[in-house]
Design a protein around this motif. Sequence first.
Motif, mmCIF file in Angstrom:
data_model
loop_
_atom_site.group_PDB
_atom_site.id
_atom_site.type_symbol
_atom_site.label_atom_id
_atom_site.label_comp_id
_atom_site.label_asym_id
_atom_site.label_seq_id
_atom_site.Cartn_x
_atom_site.Cartn_y
_atom_site.Cartn_z
ATOM 1 N N GLU A 31 -20.181 90.561 -21.828
ATOM 2 C CA GLU A 31 -20.909 91.161 -22.944
ATOM 3 C C GLU A 31 -20.092 91.074 -24.231
ATOM 4 N N TYR A 32 -18.838 91.430 -24.155
ATOM 5 C CA TYR A 32 -17.974 91.453 -25.345
ATOM 6 C C TYR A 32 -17.845 90.065 -25.974
ATOM 7 N N HIS A 33 -17.619 89.057 -25.130
ATOM 8 C CA HIS A 33 -17.403 87.690 -25.633
ATOM 9 C C HIS A 33 -18.695 86.876 -25.736
ATOM 10 N N ARG A 34 -19.791 87.449 -25.212
ATOM 11 C CA ARG A 34 -21.091 86.776 -25.187
ATOM 12 C C ARG A 34 -21.036 85.463 -24.382
ATOM 13 N N TYR A 35 -20.346 85.534 -23.252
ATOM 14 C CA TYR A 35 -20.263 84.387 -22.342
ATOM 15 C C TYR A 35 -21.207 84.606 -21.169
ATOM 16 N N THR A 36 -21.643 83.511 -20.581
ATOM 17 C CA THR A 36 -22.497 83.596 -19.399
ATOM 18 C C THR A 36 -21.723 83.240 -18.134
ATOM 19 N N ALA A 37 -20.489 82.774 -18.290
ATOM 20 C CA ALA A 37 -19.656 82.411 -17.143
ATOM 21 C C ALA A 37 -18.188 82.518 -17.551
ATOM 22 N N ILE A 38 -17.364 82.940 -16.588
ATOM 23 C CA ILE A 38 -15.936 83.115 -16.856
ATOM 24 C C ILE A 38 -15.142 82.620 -15.648
ATOM 25 N N PRO A 39 -14.071 81.837 -15.889
ATOM 26 C CA PRO A 39 -13.237 81.390 -14.771
ATOM 27 C C PRO A 39 -12.494 82.560 -14.119
ATOM 28 N N ILE A 40 -12.237 82.407 -12.825
ATOM 29 C CA ILE A 40 -11.485 83.398 -12.055
ATOM 30 C C ILE A 40 -10.171 82.749 -11.617
ATOM 31 N N ILE A 41 -9.094 83.519 -11.752
ATOM 32 C CA ILE A 41 -7.754 83.042 -11.411
ATOM 33 C C ILE A 41 -7.169 83.943 -10.333
ATOM 34 N N ASP A 42 -6.505 83.346 -9.334
ATOM 35 C CA ASP A 42 -5.908 84.172 -8.277
ATOM 36 C C ASP A 42 -4.507 84.642 -8.659
ATOM 37 N N GLU A 43 -3.878 85.368 -7.752
ATOM 38 C CA GLU A 43 -2.570 85.969 -8.029
ATOM 39 C C GLU A 43 -1.460 84.941 -8.245
ATOM 40 N N LEU A 44 -1.674 83.690 -7.836
ATOM 41 C CA LEU A 44 -0.694 82.625 -8.050
ATOM 42 C C LEU A 44 -1.000 81.803 -9.303
ATOM 43 N N GLY A 45 -2.045 82.218 -10.037
ATOM 44 C CA GLY A 45 -2.418 81.508 -11.247
ATOM 45 C C GLY A 45 -3.310 80.307 -10.995
#
Length: 134
Positions: A31-45
């Motif tokens: 909502e804040y960035h007005r994006y419809t998709a965002i990448p997910i990163i794990d604990e190792l980057g």
Amino acid sequence: MTTVAFFVIPKQDVVFLDKNATMRQALEKMEYHRYTAIPIIDELGKYAGTITEGDLLWKIKNNPGLTFDNTAKVSLKQVPQRMKNLPVSINATMEELIGRAIEQNFIPVVDDDDVFIGIVRRREIIEYCSKLIP
């Protein structure tokens, strides 16, 4: 010769979520960035997928007791990702990059160890290609 690196928006300039984030965090960031998709990163980057508005909506639809108020209790690990935004290597060819851009609005870019280093947006690829047309 143009390479993938020419187009990369570096990780520090990209909005992404930790794999352990909640649905609420994802919704608020979108909502804040007005994006419809965002990448997910794990604990190792490493790149772990992409969460979309659709993924979140389907999760809410298919879980009748789930409301916006209790999305803070639901981990993104519990949200099925319907789209597979496949990454490319920083060493990928332009053909590979363009091939992914046909299907994806952005392409995650990883290094040789699959560590997330940024994204390439379809927009920049189209702008680059349009300059090549006489």
